[in-house]
Design a protein around this motif. Structure first.
Motif, short mmCIF file in Angstrom:
data_model
loop_
_atom_site.label_atom_id
_atom_site.label_comp_id
_atom_site.label_asym_id
_atom_site.label_seq_id
_atom_site.Cartn_x
_atom_site.Cartn_y
_atom_site.Cartn_z
N ILE A 66 0.86 -1.19 0.00
CA ILE A 66 0.00 0.00 0.00
C ILE A 66 0.89 1.24 0.00
O ILE A 66 1.89 1.28 0.72
CB ILE A 66 -0.93 0.04 1.23
N MET A 68 0.54 5.39 0.55
CA MET A 68 -0.29 6.54 0.91
C MET A 68 0.51 7.80 0.58
O MET A 68 1.64 7.94 1.00
CB MET A 68 -0.63 6.55 2.39
N PHE A 99 -4.51 6.70 -1.64
CA PHE A 99 -4.09 5.36 -1.25
C PHE A 99 -4.02 4.53 -2.52
O PHE A 99 -4.95 4.54 -3.32
CB PHE A 99 -5.10 4.72 -0.29
N LEU A 110 -8.43 -1.89 1.96
CA LEU A 110 -8.52 -0.43 1.92
C LEU A 110 -9.94 0.03 1.70
O LEU A 110 -10.42 0.94 2.37
CB LEU A 110 -7.64 0.12 0.80
#
Length: 129
Positions: A66, A68, A99, A110
């Motif tokens: 992930i 961000m 994201f 998510l």
């Protein structure tokens, strides 16, 4: 000091998180990229295991699950807002907080986390109070 003290505070709070949130977050390699007001970029990788940050890597991971991305001004806007959850959601919708999930499982996690007001409220408390 610095990032480690923030990690310690986060980990002490996440221990009290609802089990659904802990299982939802699970284990991920997260890169956090923040563009500061002066134009410099802060990058850190976080190895999250059972929702706890086990390790940080300056500069981030080459293979995060992930990513961000945001700006210092977006963070300040959320923190200074009367309704932080709405401000966070608005900034996400505007693309100022982004994201990016690198796997279908991370995308599903998510989507579930970001669509749950209770998870967002607890998450806000983890990071900003």
């Amino acid at each position: 000091p610095g990032i480690q003290s923030n990690v310690d505070i986060y980990n002490s709070k996440v221990d009290n998180a609802p089990s659904i949130m802990k299982s939802l977050l699970g284990s991920e390699k997260i890169n956090l990229i923040i563009t500061r007001d002066d134009g410099s970029v802060f990058r850190v990788g976080m190895d999250v295991v059972s929702a706890r940050i086990e390790r940080t890597v300056e500069g981030g991971y080459n293979d995060p699950t992930i990513i961000m991305t945001t700006t210092q001004s977006a963070i300040n806007e959320v923190v200074g807002s009367e309704d932080q959850i709405v401000a966070f959601q608005n900034l996400m919708n505007e693309g100022q907080i982004r994201f990016e999930a690198k796997s279908w499982l991370a995308k599903a996690k998510l989507k579930a986390a970001l669509s749950s007001t209770s998870v967002l409220q607890f998450g806000y408390g983890l990071f900003f109070s």
